[in-house]
Design a protein around this motif. Structure first.
Motif, PDB file in Angstrom:
ATOM      1  N   GLY A  25       2.276  -6.430  -4.867  1.00 61.10           N
ATOM      2  CA  GLY A  25       2.168  -6.770  -6.273  1.00 61.10           C
ATOM      3  C   GLY A  25       3.036  -5.916  -7.159  1.00 61.10           C
ATOM      4  N   PRO A  26       2.875  -6.072  -8.470  1.00 60.30           N
ATOM      5  CA  PRO A  26       3.695  -5.327  -9.418  1.00 60.30           C
ATOM      6  C   PRO A  26       3.196  -3.896  -9.587  1.00 60.30           C
ATOM      7  CG  PRO A  26       2.142  -6.724 -10.597  1.00 60.30           C
ATOM      8  CD  PRO A  26       1.959  -7.002  -9.130  1.00 60.30           C
ATOM      9  N   GLY A  27       4.056  -3.049 -10.116  1.00 57.74           N
ATOM     10  CA  GLY A  27       3.672  -1.665 -10.446  1.00 57.74           C
ATOM     11  C   GLY A  27       3.210  -0.887  -9.241  1.00 57.74           C
ATOM     12  N   TRP A  28       2.077  -0.221  -9.376  1.00 56.72           N
ATOM     13  CA  TRP A  28       1.565   0.627  -8.299  1.00 56.72           C
ATOM     14  C   TRP A  28       1.178  -0.169  -7.059  1.00 56.72           C
ATOM     15  CZ3 TRP A  28      -3.387   0.182  -6.379  1.00 56.72           C
ATOM     16  CH2 TRP A  28      -4.265  -0.593  -7.119  1.00 56.72           C
ATOM     17  N   LEU A  29       0.989  -1.486  -7.187  1.00 57.54           N
ATOM     18  CA  LEU A  29       0.645  -2.326  -6.040  1.00 57.54           C
ATOM     19  C   LEU A  29       1.832  -2.555  -5.106  1.00 57.54           C
ATOM     20  CD1 LEU A  29      -1.523  -4.932  -7.953  1.00 57.54           C
ATOM     21  CD2 LEU A  29      -2.354  -3.224  -6.327  1.00 57.54           C
ATOM     22  N   ALA A  30       3.025  -2.204  -5.564  1.00 55.40           N
ATOM     23  CA  ALA A  30       4.223  -2.382  -4.739  1.00 55.40           C
ATOM     24  C   ALA A  30       4.147  -1.585  -3.437  1.00 55.40           C
ATOM     25  CB  ALA A  30       5.474  -1.995  -5.527  1.00 55.40           C
ATOM     26  N   ARG A  31       3.365  -0.528  -3.422  1.00 54.09           N
ATOM     27  CA  ARG A  31       3.256   0.267  -2.186  1.00 54.09           C
ATOM     28  C   ARG A  31       2.542  -0.495  -1.077  1.00 54.09           C
ATOM     29  NH1 ARG A  31      -1.317   4.861  -3.401  1.00 54.09           N
ATOM     30  NH2 ARG A  31      -2.998   3.416  -3.851  1.00 54.09           N
ATOM     31  N   PHE A  32       1.860  -1.589  -1.421  1.00 50.48           N
ATOM     32  CA  PHE A  32       1.176  -2.411  -0.426  1.00 50.48           C
ATOM     33  C   PHE A  32       2.014  -3.614   0.023  1.00 50.48           C
ATOM     34  CE2 PHE A  32      -2.211  -0.501  -3.057  1.00 50.48           C
ATOM     35  CZ  PHE A  32      -2.846   0.246  -2.067  1.00 50.48           C
ATOM     36  N   GLU A  33       3.261  -3.690  -0.423  1.00 52.67           N
ATOM     37  CA  GLU A  33       4.117  -4.845  -0.156  1.00 52.67           C
ATOM     38  C   GLU A  33       4.233  -5.131   1.343  1.00 52.67           C
ATOM     39  OE1 GLU A  33       5.725  -8.043  -0.733  1.00 52.67           O
ATOM     40  OE2 GLU A  33       5.847  -6.896  -2.601  1.00 52.67           O
ATOM     41  N   VAL A  34       3.973  -6.379   1.724  1.00 56.42           N
ATOM     42  CA  VAL A  34       4.150  -6.809   3.108  1.00 56.42           C
ATOM     43  C   VAL A  34       5.111  -7.996   3.222  1.00 56.42           C
ATOM     44  CG1 VAL A  34       1.905  -5.933   3.876  1.00 56.42           C
ATOM     45  CG2 VAL A  34       2.103  -8.296   3.100  1.00 56.42           C
ATOM     46  N   LEU A  35       5.555  -8.541   2.105  1.00 54.68           N
ATOM     47  CA  LEU A  35       6.483  -9.675   2.129  1.00 54.68           C
ATOM     48  C   LEU A  35       7.914  -9.158   2.021  1.00 54.68           C
ATOM     49  CD1 LEU A  35       4.598 -12.217  -0.173  1.00 54.68           C
ATOM     50  CD2 LEU A  35       4.507 -11.994   2.321  1.00 54.68           C
TER      51      LEU A  35
END
Length: 193
Positions: A25-35
């Motif tokens: 996701g955006p912002g701090w959620l980018a660290r969870f990126e799997v795509l």
């Protein structure tokens, strides 16, 4: 799902569009990126609530579009969970994706349901976006919630009968809350006598 610590727990966000939010996701959620590559989006589709048998081809542009729509959905869902008016620009992004033809379905020879062959990432994204329009614009739009635990931002649709679900998962955040509440109670001075 798996937490950062590797612990697995059950989590059902209640809608296909909210399942996509688990990919980053955006912002701090980018660290969870799997795509990271097109095959990752195809892999997500197979693991999602969509029935098996999806023959899907995804290209780089469709992957980028999926991340853009996912990021818009994150903001829309968080806005709904907190009673804020959604950003019209983000709603327009999701609406544009929903305007594309969705995944095709067909009958199998025995009368069952199957996906039409040759599905594209654009059709997958349209199916997800249409699910979002149905969720946020439908009767459960006001039941989108964010987990009540301080350090958890998982979003879900509360389909419980009374509409009082507070945690992403009873096994994880709900149990942690109960343990903290129990430990915070003052000791009974008459206990053990």
């Amino acid at each position: 799902m798996h937490s950062h610590g590797g612990t697995s727990f059950r989590f059902d966000p209640g809608a296909l569009c909210l399942e996509l939010l688990l990919t980053g996701g955006p912002g701090w959620l980018a660290r969870f990126e799997v795509l990271h590559e097109p095959a990752d989006l195809a892999r997500w589709a197979v693991l999602s609530r969509l029935p098996d048998g999806l023959d899907l081809t995804v290209d780089e542009d469709e992957l980028a579009a999926a991340r853009t729509v996912r990021d818009a959905l994150h903001v829309i869902a968080a806005d709904r969970a907190h009673g804020r008016t959604p950003d019209p620009a983000r709603l327009a992004q999701v609406s544009a994706a929903a305007a594309v033809p969705p995944l095709g379905v067909r009958f199998t020879p025995d009368g069952g349901r199957a996906w039409a062959p040759g599905a594209t990432g654009g059709q997958l994204l349209s199916t997800v976006a249409r699910d979002a329009v149905e969720l946020f614009g439908g009767p459960h739009g006001d039941r989108v919630r964010e987990c009540a635990t301080d350090n958890c931002a998982l979003l879900f649709v509360d389909t419980s009968r009374p509409g009082r679900r507070r945690w992403c998962s009873m096994e994880r955040c709900g149990n942690r809350h109960k343990v903290r509440t129990h430990r915070a109670r003052p000791a009974d001075p008459n206990a053990g006598t």
